[in-house]
Design an enzyme around this catalytic site. Sequence first.
Site, PDB file in Angstrom:
ATOM      1  N   GLU A   1      -8.775  -5.580   5.519  1.00 27.36           N
ATOM      2  CA  GLU A   1      -7.854  -4.903   4.056  1.00 27.36           C
ATOM      3  C   GLU A   1      -6.761  -5.130   3.505  1.00 27.36           C
ATOM      4  OE1 GLU A   1      -8.427  -1.015   5.647  1.00 27.36           O
ATOM      5  OE2 GLU A   1      -9.075  -0.105   3.764  1.00 27.36           O
TER       6      GLU A   1
ATOM      7  N   ARG B   1     -11.610  15.693   8.444  1.00 30.19           N
ATOM      8  CA  ARG B   1     -12.659  15.764   6.932  1.00 30.19           C
ATOM      9  C   ARG B   1     -13.993  16.468   7.385  1.00 30.19           C
ATOM     10  NH1 ARG B   1     -11.290  10.713   3.955  1.00 30.19           N
ATOM     11  NH2 ARG B   1      -9.272  10.445   4.875  1.00 30.19           N
TER      12      ARG B   1
ATOM     13  N   HIS C   1     -13.274   2.820   0.724  1.00 32.06           N
ATOM     14  CA  HIS C   1     -13.272   1.705   1.638  1.00 32.06           C
ATOM     15  C   HIS C   1     -13.710   0.514   1.655  1.00 32.06           C
ATOM     16  CE1 HIS C   1     -13.086   5.860   4.933  1.00 32.06           C
ATOM     17  NE2 HIS C   1     -11.484   5.535   4.593  1.00 32.06           N
TER      18      HIS C   1
ATOM     19  N   ASN D   1       0.957  -0.893   0.008  1.00 31.35           N
ATOM     20  CA  ASN D   1      -0.181  -0.157   0.041  1.00 31.35           C
ATOM     21  C   ASN D   1       0.933   1.082  -0.118  1.00 31.35           C
ATOM     22  OD1 ASN D   1      -1.655   2.322   0.035  1.00 31.35           O
ATOM     23  ND2 ASN D   1      -2.719   1.116   2.174  1.00 31.35           N
TER      24      ASN D   1
ATOM     25  N   ARG E   1      -3.291  -2.164  -3.006  1.00 30.33           N
ATOM     26  CA  ARG E   1      -4.059  -1.224  -2.755  1.00 30.33           C
ATOM     27  C   ARG E   1      -3.926   0.256  -3.803  1.00 30.33           C
ATOM     28  NH1 ARG E   1      -5.574   2.681   1.790  1.00 30.33           N
ATOM     29  NH2 ARG E   1      -7.626   3.264   1.158  1.00 30.33           N
TER      30      ARG E   1
END
Length: 399
Positions: free
Chosen positions: A383, A238, A179, A7, A90
């Site tokens: 993940e 965010r 996600h 990743n 990823r």
Amino acid sequence: MKILVVNAGSSSLKYQLFDMERGLMLCKGNCERIGMDGMITHKCPGREDFHATPAFPDHRAAIGYVLGLLTDRELGSIGSVAEIAAVGHRFAHGGERLRASSVLGADEIAYLESIVPINPLHGPPAISGFKACKEVMPDIPHVGVVDTSYYSGLEPHAYIYPIPYELYEKDRIRRYGFHGTSHRYVAGKAAELLGDPSAKIITCHLGNGSSITATMNGKAVDTSMGFTPQDGVPMGTRSGALDPTVVTYLMKKEGLTAEETEKLINGRSGLLGVSGVSSDCRDVREAAAKGNERAALAMKILVHHVKKIIGSFYAELNGADALVFTAGIGENDRELRKEVCADMTALGIAIDEEVNAACPRGETAELTAKGAAVRTFVIPTNEEYMIALDTLRLAAQNK
Ligand code: AMP
């Protein structure tokens, strides 16, 4: 078979090596400060962590160093790089064309490069990470696992924004969802626990970035995230969903440029923006417990938005069989789970408070209160393992 999962971020490269026959993670680590002074943490279960500060001028240097560690007699867990059968990469964004995990060839990379304008932060480093790995391991399959692909089955009414349609055609402005690999993993686990592959499942991935997904028949039907990972519930820094006019009004009133406005809604909002304390939920909780009212308000806003989205997805799915909490906050913050599930009996959602309070870290647990129609679970996300599973499947087909 050994699968390496990579990743790559702009200045980092995270990795995990799996033994797929045994379903085991052998080693994992994170190269940080790539392009700067370089730093690595390497962990193998049952052994002491290894830390070093090697020079990482680029991703190529970082992956070279990682392969050295993985094959090191003392620190590694494989005899040679040849034991790695495939690499899973990823990607956060696969645009409209990468609709499933796939072996990455020149066409796929050219497409990923073409969508950098709509994925400027995550696209370039993920592509450089892939190129670096391909260079040092040219003869094995490299598989791209794309977060947005879980949302490729969304109906147009769920992904087209009510703005002039030409902007979708011309600029590909639409809801993409993010996600997805995490939601796919935990929704799959929940369906297994329910023994029903067609189950209606609402998954709440609540971490530094947060999103909620509605799944039915093993496919996502809606997501709280949008054109970018900025939409939906408030996050660490965010804002989540805002009236779009707040943005244009602020730009005019405060004289902000587009970049400054993006920094404000991406980097200075959410838990950090409201609390003024931290983007980290633990710090915000601690401040709230000491009487900081803005910290308490930040948590209430988060809970409020999570509830609203669960309710809207319940309506969209015409019910729900399961509600799932995952990621840093969802897996660990029992207060938040309690608050989200409070006063939801009209939807059949209720949790056993004792089970919730005693819920062991890092383990799957069912929180459902006696008699509640919707089963509520905590399911730790993984993940990387999901990426490894896709990579294994595609590498086998590619033989
Ligand atoms: P993630 O992005 O999934 O790594 O999640 C990071 C978020 O999880 C941060 O906001 C952390 O504060 C939060 N988190 C981790 N552990 C806990 C905990 N025990 N209680 C509350 N929040 C936590």
